[in-house]
Design a protein around this motif. Structure first.
Motif, PDB file in Angstrom:
ATOM      1  N   HIS A   1      58.222  41.406 -14.709  1.00  0.00           N
ATOM      2  CA  HIS A   1      58.376  43.141 -13.886  1.00  0.00           C
ATOM      3  C   HIS A   1      57.730  44.096 -14.639  1.00  0.00           C
ATOM      4  CE1 HIS A   1      61.574  45.821 -13.307  1.00  0.00           C
ATOM      5  NE2 HIS A   1      61.876  45.863 -14.432  1.00  0.00           N
ATOM      6  N   ILE A   2      57.519  43.725 -16.300  1.00  0.00           N
ATOM      7  CA  ILE A   2      57.554  44.912 -16.478  1.00  0.00           C
ATOM      8  C   ILE A   2      56.445  45.101 -16.488  1.00  0.00           C
ATOM      9  CG2 ILE A   2      56.020  45.358 -19.661  1.00  0.00           C
ATOM     10  CD1 ILE A   2      58.870  43.892 -20.298  1.00  0.00           C
ATOM     11  N   ILE A   3      54.531  43.792 -16.202  1.00  0.00           N
ATOM     12  CA  ILE A   3      53.245  44.071 -16.005  1.00  0.00           C
ATOM     13  C   ILE A   3      53.462  44.583 -14.403  1.00  0.00           C
ATOM     14  CG2 ILE A   3      51.615  43.193 -14.974  1.00  0.00           C
ATOM     15  CD1 ILE A   3      51.551  41.145 -17.717  1.00  0.00           C
ATOM     16  N   LYS A   4      54.228  43.784 -13.664  1.00  0.00           N
ATOM     17  CA  LYS A   4      54.250  44.155 -12.211  1.00  0.00           C
ATOM     18  C   LYS A   4      54.241  45.993 -11.858  1.00  0.00           C
ATOM     19  CE  LYS A   4      56.088  42.683  -7.889  1.00  0.00           C
ATOM     20  NZ  LYS A   4      57.688  42.419  -7.075  1.00  0.00           N
ATOM     21  N   ASN A   5      55.267  46.285 -12.880  1.00  0.00           N
ATOM     22  CA  ASN A   5      55.590  47.908 -12.569  1.00  0.00           C
ATOM     23  C   ASN A   5      54.650  48.233 -13.362  1.00  0.00           C
ATOM     24  OD1 ASN A   5      58.055  47.731 -10.831  1.00  0.00           O
ATOM     25  ND2 ASN A   5      58.535  45.478 -11.957  1.00  0.00           N
ATOM     26  N   ALA A   6      53.613  48.295 -13.552  1.00  0.00           N
ATOM     27  CA  ALA A   6      52.710  49.339 -14.664  1.00  0.00           C
ATOM     28  C   ALA A   6      52.002  50.690 -14.045  1.00  0.00           C
ATOM     29  CB  ALA A   6      51.824  48.638 -15.474  1.00  0.00           C
ATOM     30  N   VAL A   7      51.952  51.521 -14.230  1.00  0.00           N
ATOM     31  CA  VAL A   7      51.340  51.849 -13.155  1.00  0.00           C
ATOM     32  C   VAL A   7      50.017  52.989 -13.656  1.00  0.00           C
ATOM     33  CG1 VAL A   7      53.909  53.088 -12.929  1.00  0.00           C
ATOM     34  CG2 VAL A   7      52.316  54.038 -14.369  1.00  0.00           C
TER      35      VAL A   7
END
Length: 200
Positions: free
Chosen positions: A94-100
């Motif tokens: 989740h954290i990596i998928k939502n990195a900006v």
């Protein structure tokens, strides 16, 4: 050794990628063209100004950008689905998928990932930590920082591998400590890669 060699290898490379990403992200954004050019050269990138380096590092389309490197890290996490706890696995994805596309945000992503992996079983964190240590040495060579200090600080971590039966690493590690140069570093990392295969 409790871990499968393939799992240990994925964890090791996850550590390397996350350290690399965090290190580069900590320098963004570049404002000085000369500093940016020197930094890019250390990474073997042919970029000679700050604006282009900043754009490159945050461009999904560039295979060596931070966002692309995060995707590679996520690929390693996919291979660890059966090893990591369900909560850690889900949160990492989740954290990596939502990195900006922002240097500070990417640093925060790396920090959160590292904190999660510290909660996993000792062998998991050991190989993750080893990966980070090896990447730290590589970074010090690239940017011509003091190598002896970082090798001394990492020595206790590498010693833990010997306790797991990876004794074949000891001669190369000792030589690297005595002769801290790139050739000896590459010899050690080559031997380390062979150890992953030997224990498979």
């Amino acid at each position: 050794m409790l871990l499968l060699s393939s799992s240990a290898h994925h964890i090791y490379w996850l550590g390397r990628y996350l350290f690399r990403i965090g290190h580069v992200a900590s320098h963004l954004p570049f404002c000085d063209d000369e500093q940016a050019a020197d930094f890019a050269q250390a990474l073997c990138l042919h970029i000679d100004d700050a604006e282009n380096l900043n754009n490159f590092m945050l461009d999904h389309q560039q295979p060596y950008s931070l966002l692309s490197q995060l995707e590679i890290a996520r690929d390693n996490i996919q291979e660890l689905r059966g090893l990591l706890s369900a909560q850690t696995y889900a949160e990492l994805n989740h954290i990596i998928k939502n990195a900006v596309s922002d240097g500070e945000e990417i640093q925060a992503v790396v920090g959160k990932c590292c904190a999660l992996l510290k909660t996993e079983q000792n062998d998991v964190f050991l190989f993750f930590h080893v990966g980070q240590c090896i990447e730290k040495i590589d970074t010090h060579f690239r940017f011509q920082h003091n190598i002896q200090d970082v090798i001394a600080s990492i020595d206790p971590i590498i010693e833990q591998l010997f306790e797991l039966g990876w004794d074949d690493l000891q001669p190369n590690w000792q030589i690297l400590k005595e002769q801290p140069n790139l050739n000896q570093f590459y010899a050690f990392t080559y031997n380390l890669e062979n150890q992953f295969e030997a224990f498979s």
